[in-house]
Design an enzyme around this catalytic site. Structure first.
Site, PDB file in Angstrom:
ATOM      1  CG  HIS A  46      -1.900   0.973   1.229  1.00 12.77           C
ATOM      2  ND1 HIS A  46      -3.192   0.777   0.737  1.00 12.77           N
ATOM      3  CD2 HIS A  46      -1.914   2.155   1.813  1.00 12.77           C
ATOM      4  CE1 HIS A  46      -3.868   1.890   0.514  1.00 12.77           C
ATOM      5  NE2 HIS A  46      -3.163   2.802   1.596  1.00 12.77           N
ATOM      6  CD  GLU A  91      -5.383   7.290  -1.262  1.00 10.62           C
ATOM      7  OE1 GLU A  91      -4.586   7.628  -1.837  1.00 10.62           O
ATOM      8  OE2 GLU A  91      -5.840   7.351  -0.366  1.00 10.62           O
ATOM      9  CG  HIS A  93     -10.600   3.448   2.179  1.00  9.86           C
ATOM     10  ND1 HIS A  93     -11.130   3.773   3.487  1.00  9.86           N
ATOM     11  CD2 HIS A  93      -9.237   3.459   2.304  1.00  9.86           C
ATOM     12  CE1 HIS A  93     -10.014   4.295   4.175  1.00  9.86           C
ATOM     13  NE2 HIS A  93      -9.235   3.924   3.516  1.00  9.86           N
ATOM     14  CG  HIS A  95      -8.474  -4.725   1.552  1.00 15.21           C
ATOM     15  ND1 HIS A  95      -8.457  -4.610   0.179  1.00 15.21           N
ATOM     16  CD2 HIS A  95      -8.154  -6.248   1.648  1.00 15.21           C
ATOM     17  CE1 HIS A  95      -7.629  -5.607  -0.474  1.00 15.21           C
ATOM     18  NE2 HIS A  95      -7.623  -6.467   0.554  1.00 15.21           N
ATOM     19  NE  ARG A 114      -6.705  13.182   6.372  1.00 13.70           N
ATOM     20  CZ  ARG A 114      -7.457  11.862   6.416  1.00 13.70           C
ATOM     21  NH1 ARG A 114      -8.840  12.325   6.840  1.00 13.70           N
ATOM     22  NH2 ARG A 114      -7.243  10.977   6.497  1.00 13.70           N
ATOM     23  CD  GLU A 315      -3.400   3.208   8.312  1.00 12.00           C
ATOM     24  OE1 GLU A 315      -4.644   3.117   7.564  1.00 12.00           O
ATOM     25  OE2 GLU A 315      -2.471   2.524   7.828  1.00 12.00           O
ATOM     26  CB  SER A 316      -6.558   8.273  14.561  1.00 11.22           C
ATOM     27  OG  SER A 316      -6.783   7.531  15.640  1.00 11.22           O
ATOM     28  CG  ASP A 495      -3.704   4.882 -12.544  1.00 15.32           C
ATOM     29  OD1 ASP A 495      -3.216   5.979 -12.352  1.00 15.32           O
ATOM     30  OD2 ASP A 495      -3.274   3.806 -12.176  1.00 15.32           O
TER      31      ASP A 495
END
Lengths: 751, 233
Positions: A46, A91, A93, A95, A114, A315-316, A495
């Site tokens: 990732h 991007e 998400h 999973h 962000r 990953e808050s 992409d």
């Protein structure tokens, strides 16, 4: 008690023996537990793209409009003229959304927003590309898929609506291959002044490093590593790896950061997304050619007793790292107190090149930042060419009544109206959605810059499954075609490569083929790739997803009057088909829906022809003669015509004659269903006022474009006359099948 | 003449409202931060849509207690025009300046779609330029926009002419199908008894420019500006 580093622990962190040796060599010693965690996230697929980096280098990334290239910063930036630029990126998400659809999708939206304001851009719109398993039927898989769709859509709406960034369009497809592994790809675009691009570099030794935004908690621990594994039955146990989003905090952070950026106090800025504090510190240091030292005691925390490992890998959401010019620290205080957001000076920029994390006064982490951020191993994975797909001969297919086939295709959720979805997204905030969701491309008026932008996301997974190279080329071509149909010139691409486990050679072959196809097409359309995302390991116990290299493309409409919609407008207008009737049914939705076959050779893309068709249409639009334009994609000509009749606010019919058409030599010998439902590329249905039809003929002849006069707009039916007789559908019947299919499936109770 | 657009943390239609006034009508409008305790110098107040304070607790519930609202309430009670749009309407109900409440949409889903509205009271500062019975097209975008009040309140509102806008179909009929969210009596907007405080769920701030498919919303801002100019004259 910190665990002892054992081979088993190294393996649990997703690091190979070879990678562990590399870490030891790099450090000149064994890493401690916290450092092992830091490496595991930074060197996950990732964050490091270790398996795909070589492939991604094949993309064209430069062009006269490119201001920030792919990979340079958090998002690419392109010039749209008059001193204005746009930052945009897509991007995934996938999973998180598979195990916790609402928060997974919501934080996907938050994360991409962000990335955009990190560039100093004000986010102005969102789009998304979603893939789910089938939602119709009374079985466990369908019930589960319906829950996923509801959750994902609600999650996107929750975050996007609250933060006030309109979701103006996108696409959704449904197929068995996404059972248990939905795809959630989100695109955000922001606008900024060309001269005000913000950078994610820790520049200026001695500058203060600030942490701003929400406090750090234990949510989303090591999400990047989680996203770099296959989904299994046990993945639900990974729910703590899914972050929880707070769009209200996100909105405050967005406004506060843009305000601080305007003040000139910021030397560098980076969001804390995947791998949180770890990634933002080492990446900013690496970009700045500096080091960053932070003290964990100073990090705002939501919970007590968090270990260094947890703080660094959390990953808050809604957190940023800001490097502040010396002497300007008071500014941070002013702005963040105004917005009632936590902030803290947590460290400084150093000159020694190390990412150093202090805990209780001693160095808990001490790693050369550049090597950590940029020197992850790069692999060349094995490829294996899978068996060629089953070939299809039309003569082997029993003829199915086209009257019924069209209804079935329109009711297929991939084609059916997405109104149930789009109504839940606020697309009118920011007062700019000129062409709302549901047309070939969304068109948005960016008031700040006085520019009309068009945007689309596209990918046909059936084509990509059967021929990933051709499918990827078509994804780019279709995106460009959609923009052209809306009156825009295509500018650039982001992409999102969604594939299976790269350690399976067939999967890696698909990825390589698709990347090379995308690269070639982006070169031909002169739309450089300015960024994006790779999502691998999209596998569930049911198998691997169809390869899905989603293309997000941005275009510019240079004159407001050129804005064109897909649906017919005026009774009596003449309908033309640009690009010919076509004959390729391999990989078509018709084959899949009516015959249950994902088979055959998908349509071939002829670049020269595609470019010529698009150029021709843009020319016509600029002459002001085109009242509507819609490309033929899934479901072919018949579905395109039906959509032209129904997708506007008012339904309006069409009378089509497929017999005795000029310029259609092959048609005489072709079965009617092939003519109606084939998916040959480079074809567009347009309507023009009848007095302009001579001009259209002349221009087509001059450009060497195949042009067929199909008929005219009007009436309350879609009628298609052919040598096999006349087919006629009342618009109400088509509309009912198309408009209600998804809403009916999703509004049923699934207990 | 100067119009205030209040910015709460979480407001997200503040820019749209400001632009409708400045770009759409060329009048002077400025943001007022929620921590301000005075609105001196302003002649009217717009409470924009969004998710003030995250809409935590209840939509508009926290904003109603913000410092700036205390002076807005005072100004409203002494006759200053105050216009709450979407979340602004919710805030006005929470402050008690308007009666009733906005609850979850009938479908329990957020809804963003165009609607038709019928004007039923042109004696407010925001509607004086239009005829009663006029149809307005505007988008709604809310999850909690179903207007609710008890029978007696509804009766009083209806009798007092306080129902300013109603959801209707294209023919101007307040049918159940034309009611997007389950509002009682198809109510989309109401005013206080004096008429100087208006709350409206649909968005005039998103329908003031031909590019957006409708310019009907501009009429409300125009009326407000005319009112202020005539008072000043």
């Amino acid at each position: 008690m910190t665990p002892i580093i054992t081979p088993e622990l190294v393996r649990q962190h997703g690091l190979s023996e070879e990678e562990f040796e590399r870490i030891k060599a790099l450090l000149g010693r064994e890493p401690n537990f916290t450092e092992l965690g830091v490496f595991s996230v930074m060197w996950s697929e990732h964050c490091s793209y270790k398996n795909t980096r070589r492939e991604l280098r094949k993309f064209p990334t430069t062009g006269s409009r490119v201001l920030v290239k792919a990979g340079e910063e958090n998002a690419g930036v392109i010039d749209i003229g008059d001193g204005w630029a746009v930052a945009f990126k897509m991007e995934s998400h996938n999973h998180p959304s598979a195990v916790e659809p609402f928060q997974g999708a919501a934080t996907g939206v938050g994360g991409i927003i962000r990335d955009i304001f990190t560039m100093g851009a004000r986010p102005v719109f969102l789009m998304n590309s979603l893939r789910f398993g089938p939602i119709h039927g009374d079985n466990d898989a369908a019930r589960k898929n319906r829950k996923l769709v509801r959750g994902v859509v609600a999650g996107i709406a929750h975050y996007g609506n609250c933060i006030g960034v309109p979701t103006i369009g996108g696409e959704i497809s449904f197929d068995d291959s996404y059972n248990g592994n939905p795809l959630v790809n989100v695109l955000c675009l922001g606008v900024l002044k060309k001269a005000e691009i913000a950078r994610g570099a820790a520049s200026g030794v001695g500058n203060a490093v600030f942490y701003v935004g929400s406090e750090t908690g234990r949510d989303g621990l090591a999400g990047a590593a989680f996203a770099s594994r296959d989904l299994t039955e046990e993945s639900k146990a990974d729910r703590p790896a899914v972050q929880v989003g707070d769009p209200f905090r996100g909105k405050l952070l967005l406004e506060a950061c843009l305000e601080l950026l305007q003040s000139g106090a910021v030397a560098g800025i980076q969001d804390m997304g995947a791998a949180g504090l770890t990634c933002s510190t080492c990446e900013t240091a690496s970009r700045g050619g500096t080091g960053v030292q932070i003290d964990l005691a100073l990090v705002p925390k939501r919970e007590t007793g968090m270990s260094p490992y947890e703080i660094l890998l959390s990953e808050s959401q809604e957190r940023m790292l800001i490097i502040v010019r010396s002497g300007e620290e008071e500014r941070v205080k002013e702005v963040f107190e105004k917005w009632d957001l936590p902030y803290a000076k947590v460290g400084i920029v150093t000159e020694d090149g190390f990412m150093r994390v202090l805990n209780d006064g001693s160095a808990e982490v001490e790693i050369p930042a550049k090597q950590l951020a940029d020197d992850a191993p790069v692999y060349e994975r094995e490829v294996a060419i899978p068996a060629a797909p089953e070939t299809i001969a039309v003569s082997d297919l029993a003829f199915h009544d086209p009257k019924d086939s069209l209804i079935k295709l329109l009711a297929h959720p991939t084609v059916a109206s997405k109104n149930w979805v789009f109504r839940q997204y606020d697309h009118t905030v920011r007062a700019g959605a000129v062409v709302p969701p549901g047309s070939d491309a969304a068109v948005f008026y960016v008031r700040e810059a006085d520019k009309f932008l068009a945007a689309t996301t596209d990918c046909n997974h059936l084509y990509c499954r059967l021929d990933p190279r051709e499918g990827a080329k078509i994804a780019v071509a279709e995106a460009a075609r959609n923009l052209t149909c809306s009156g825009a010139i295509p500018l650039a691409v982001t992409d999102n490569l969604n594939f299976g486990n790269p350690y399976r050679p067939e999967n890696f072959w698909q990825l390589r083929e698709a990347v090379e196809g995308l690269a070639e097409a982006c070169r031909r359309f002169e739309t450089p790739v300015t960024g994006g995302n790779v999502s691998l390991y999209n596998e569930s116990p049911q198998g691997t997803i169809d390869p899905t290299p989603t293309v997000g493309m941005i275009g510019l409409i240079e004159d407001e009057r050129w804005t064109t919609r897909q649906y017919f407008q005026i009774q009596g207008d003449v309908i033309f088909l640009i690009g010919g009737v076509g004959d390729e049914i391999g990989g078509s939705l018709y084959l899949k829906t009516i015959y249950g076959k994902k088979a055959g050779l998908p349509p071939r893309l002829n670049f020269d022809r595609e470019l010529a068709v698009q150029k021709f249409l843009r020319g016509l639009i600029r002459k002001g003669v085109v009242k509507s334009a819609h490309d033929c994609s899934e479901g072919g000509l018949a579905v395109a015509l039906a959509e032209c009749c129904m997708s506007g606010a008012e339904k309006i019919g069409a009378q089509i004659r497929l017999s005795g058409m000029s310029g259609s030599s092959s048609l005489a010998n072709q079965r009617l269903d092939v003519s109606l439902f084939n998916e040959s590329q480079s074809r567009i249905v347009v309507s023009v006022p009848s007095q302009e039809s001579e001009l259209v003929h002349q221009d087509a002849a001059q450009a060497g474009i195949e042009l067929i006069r199909l008929g005219s707009v009007g009436g309350s039916e879609l009628t298609i006359e052919s040598s096999d007789g006349t087919l006629s559908w009342p618009l109400d019947q088509l509309h009912e099948a198309w408009y209600s299919s998804i809403a009916l499936a999703l509004s049923q109770q699934d207990l | 003449m100067k119009i205030a657009v209040v910015r709460f943390p979480g407001s997200n239609c503040d820019q749209d409202c400001l632009r409708a006034l400045t770009d759409g009508l060329g009048v002077k409008a400025e943001y007022v931060w929620h921590k301000e305790t005075s609105i001196a110098g302003f002649d009217a107040v717009i409470l924009p849509g969004g998710f003030s304070y995250g809409d935590y607790l209840r939509c508009g519930a926290i904003a109603a207690f913000s410092p700036v609202m205390q002076s807005v309430i005072k100004a409203a009670n002494s006759g200053m025009p105050v216009f709450g749009i979407c979340n602004g309407f919710q805030i006005l109900c929470e402050t008690g300046l308007l009666r009733g409440a906005l609850i979850r949409n009938r479908s329990l889903l957020f809804l963003c779609q165009p609607v038709c509205l019928k004007l039923e009271n042109n004696r407010t500062p925001f509607t004086r330029l239009s005829d009663e019975g006029a149809i307005f097209r505007m988008p709604i975008a809310h999850g909690e926009g179903a207007y609710y009040a008890d029978e007696q309140t509804l009766e009083e509102l209806e009798e007092g002419g306080q129902v300013v806008f109603r959801y209707v179909n294209e023919d101007g009929q307040p049918t159940s199908e034309a009611n997007p969210n389950g509002s009682r009596n198809n109510i989309a907007g109401i005013c206080n008894p004096a008429g100087n405080v208006l709350g409206l769920m649909p968005h005039p701030d998103r329908s003031w420019d031909h590019r957006l498919g409708s310019e009907d919303g501009l009429q409300l801002f125009k009326s407000l500006v005319e009112t202020l100019l005539s008072v000043a004259a």
